[in-house]
Design an enzyme around this catalytic site. Structure first.
Site, PDB file in Angstrom:
ATOM      1  N   THR A  18       0.900  -1.225   0.172  1.00  0.00           N
ATOM      2  CA  THR A  18       0.070   0.141  -0.057  1.00  0.00           C
ATOM      3  C   THR A  18       0.898   1.322   0.027  1.00  0.00           C
ATOM      4  O   THR A  18       1.901   1.291   0.609  1.00  0.00           O
ATOM      5  CB  THR A  18      -1.006  -0.074   1.096  1.00  0.00           C
ATOM      6  OG1 THR A  18      -1.684   1.368   1.197  1.00  0.00           O
ATOM      7  CG2 THR A  18      -0.101  -0.071   2.473  1.00  0.00           C
ATOM      8  N   ARG A  19       0.269   2.530  -0.565  1.00  0.00           N
ATOM      9  CA  ARG A  19       1.046   3.615  -0.540  1.00  0.00           C
ATOM     10  C   ARG A  19       0.481   4.506   0.531  1.00  0.00           C
ATOM     11  O   ARG A  19       0.831   5.521   0.682  1.00  0.00           O
ATOM     12  CB  ARG A  19       1.136   4.358  -1.938  1.00  0.00           C
ATOM     13  CG  ARG A  19       1.796   3.508  -3.080  1.00  0.00           C
ATOM     14  CD  ARG A  19       1.916   4.119  -4.326  1.00  0.00           C
ATOM     15  NE  ARG A  19       2.474   3.347  -5.177  1.00  0.00           N
ATOM     16  CZ  ARG A  19       3.768   3.084  -5.467  1.00  0.00           C
ATOM     17  NH1 ARG A  19       4.697   3.644  -4.515  1.00  0.00           N
ATOM     18  NH2 ARG A  19       4.365   2.249  -6.269  1.00  0.00           N
ATOM     19  N   ASN A  20      -0.597   4.060   1.464  1.00  0.00           N
ATOM     20  CA  ASN A  20      -0.942   4.895   2.195  1.00  0.00           C
ATOM     21  C   ASN A  20      -0.538   4.530   3.623  1.00  0.00           C
ATOM     22  O   ASN A  20      -0.593   3.679   4.378  1.00  0.00           O
ATOM     23  CB  ASN A  20      -2.475   4.296   2.443  1.00  0.00           C
ATOM     24  CG  ASN A  20      -3.452   5.043   3.507  1.00  0.00           C
ATOM     25  OD1 ASN A  20      -2.904   5.510   4.217  1.00  0.00           O
ATOM     26  ND2 ASN A  20      -4.718   4.776   3.344  1.00  0.00           N
ATOM     27  N   ASP A  60      -7.440  -6.734   0.325  1.00  0.00           N
ATOM     28  CA  ASP A  60      -8.332  -5.900  -0.397  1.00  0.00           C
ATOM     29  C   ASP A  60      -9.782  -6.202   0.567  1.00  0.00           C
ATOM     30  O   ASP A  60     -10.092  -7.423   1.032  1.00  0.00           O
ATOM     31  CB  ASP A  60      -8.840  -6.501  -1.777  1.00  0.00           C
ATOM     32  CG  ASP A  60      -9.445  -5.906  -2.803  1.00  0.00           C
ATOM     33  OD1 ASP A  60      -9.250  -4.628  -2.485  1.00  0.00           O
ATOM     34  OD2 ASP A  60     -10.229  -6.381  -3.386  1.00  0.00           O
ATOM     35  N   SER A  61     -10.582  -5.207   0.458  1.00  0.00           N
ATOM     36  CA  SER A  61     -11.711  -5.314   1.514  1.00  0.00           C
ATOM     37  C   SER A  61     -12.819  -4.217   0.868  1.00  0.00           C
ATOM     38  O   SER A  61     -12.760  -3.484   0.132  1.00  0.00           O
ATOM     39  CB  SER A  61     -11.484  -4.706   2.707  1.00  0.00           C
ATOM     40  OG  SER A  61     -11.052  -3.462   2.789  1.00  0.00           O
ATOM     41  N   LYS A  94     -11.793  -0.583  17.467  1.00  0.00           N
ATOM     42  CA  LYS A  94     -12.146  -1.010  15.916  1.00  0.00           C
ATOM     43  C   LYS A  94     -11.163  -2.042  15.545  1.00  0.00           C
ATOM     44  O   LYS A  94     -11.730  -3.123  14.779  1.00  0.00           O
ATOM     45  CB  LYS A  94     -12.264   0.221  15.263  1.00  0.00           C
ATOM     46  CG  LYS A  94     -12.981  -0.108  13.646  1.00  0.00           C
ATOM     47  CD  LYS A  94     -12.590   1.024  12.575  1.00  0.00           C
ATOM     48  CE  LYS A  94     -13.226   2.234  13.189  1.00  0.00           C
ATOM     49  NZ  LYS A  94     -13.269   3.255  11.904  1.00  0.00           N
ATOM     50  N   GLY A 129     -15.065   5.720   4.167  1.00  0.00           N
ATOM     51  CA  GLY A 129     -15.845   4.813   3.241  1.00  0.00           C
ATOM     52  C   GLY A 129     -17.346   4.718   3.723  1.00  0.00           C
ATOM     53  O   GLY A 129     -17.623   5.599   4.110  1.00  0.00           O
TER      54      GLY A 129
END
Length: 205
Positions: A11-13, A77-78, A183, A161
């Protein structure tokens, strides 16, 4: 030369890298491994996510990162699976309204599509597939689910999201109303990556 102790998260996040460092903190410490993002490898290009399942997309990203870096790699992936929509938006969750990453557009469209659906049929779940890929081609996928029901209006601001419209199963709060630590303990992503902990121990000890 000392062995490279890094594991690459595809990921780039940077926020997701921090989140996964928290979720996997114990096993990373136990294995003396460091989790880094793909941004640490500027020559590595992104892979096209053209899988039709969460598991396929997670595997695409993880195997690409492992091949490109020569290091163990993780990816996930979600998305949101809505019961009355047969599991949609699913892999199209991030672009449900037509443009990738349009959180408000996606959320608004979904609420309008479900406007006439009674409360008892508004079941949904966040689903995550997490993949560990090794440079030798080995891949392992684990999944996690975060079930609940869809509200009729967004609530809460700790998330992104569809978080503000998924009321957590057995709770009065939405995912976006949960504190981060809580969470991470019960989320789909937390469950999926914690399910990979034993695989990490087995292959990277």
């Amino acid at each position: 030369m000392a062995a490279d102790r890094r594991i690459v998260l595809a990921t780039r996040n940077p926020g997701k890298v921090r989140e996964l460092r928290d979720i996997l903190a114990d096993v990373l410490t136990e294995l003396d491994r460091e989790l880094v993002g793909i941004r640490d490898f500027p020559d590595v290009q992104d892979v096209v996510e053209n899988g039709v399942t969460f598991a396929a997309n997670a595997t695409l990203k993880a195997t690409h990162a492992a091949r490109a870096t020569g290091l163990p790699a993780l990816a996930d992936d979600s998305g949101l699976a809505v019961d009355v929509l047969g599991g949609s938006p699913g892999v199209f969750s991030a672009r449900w309204a037509g443009r990738h990453g349009d959180d408000l557009g996606n959320l608004d469209l979904l609420l309008r599509q479900l406007a006439d659906v009674p409360d008892e049929h508004r079941g949904a779940a966040f689903v995550c597939a997490a993949c560990l890929a090794l440079p030798d081609g080995t891949t392992i996928v684990r999944e996690g689910r975060f079930p609940g029901t869809l509200t009729r209006a967004p609530r809460g601001d700790n998330g992104f999201g569809y978080d503000p419209i998924l009321q957590v199963e057995g709770d009065h709060r939405t995912s976006a109303e949960l504190p981060t630590l809580e969470k991470n303990t019960i989320s789909h992503r937390g469950k999926a990556f914690r399910a990979l902990e034993e695989d990490l121990r087995q292959h990277l000890a």
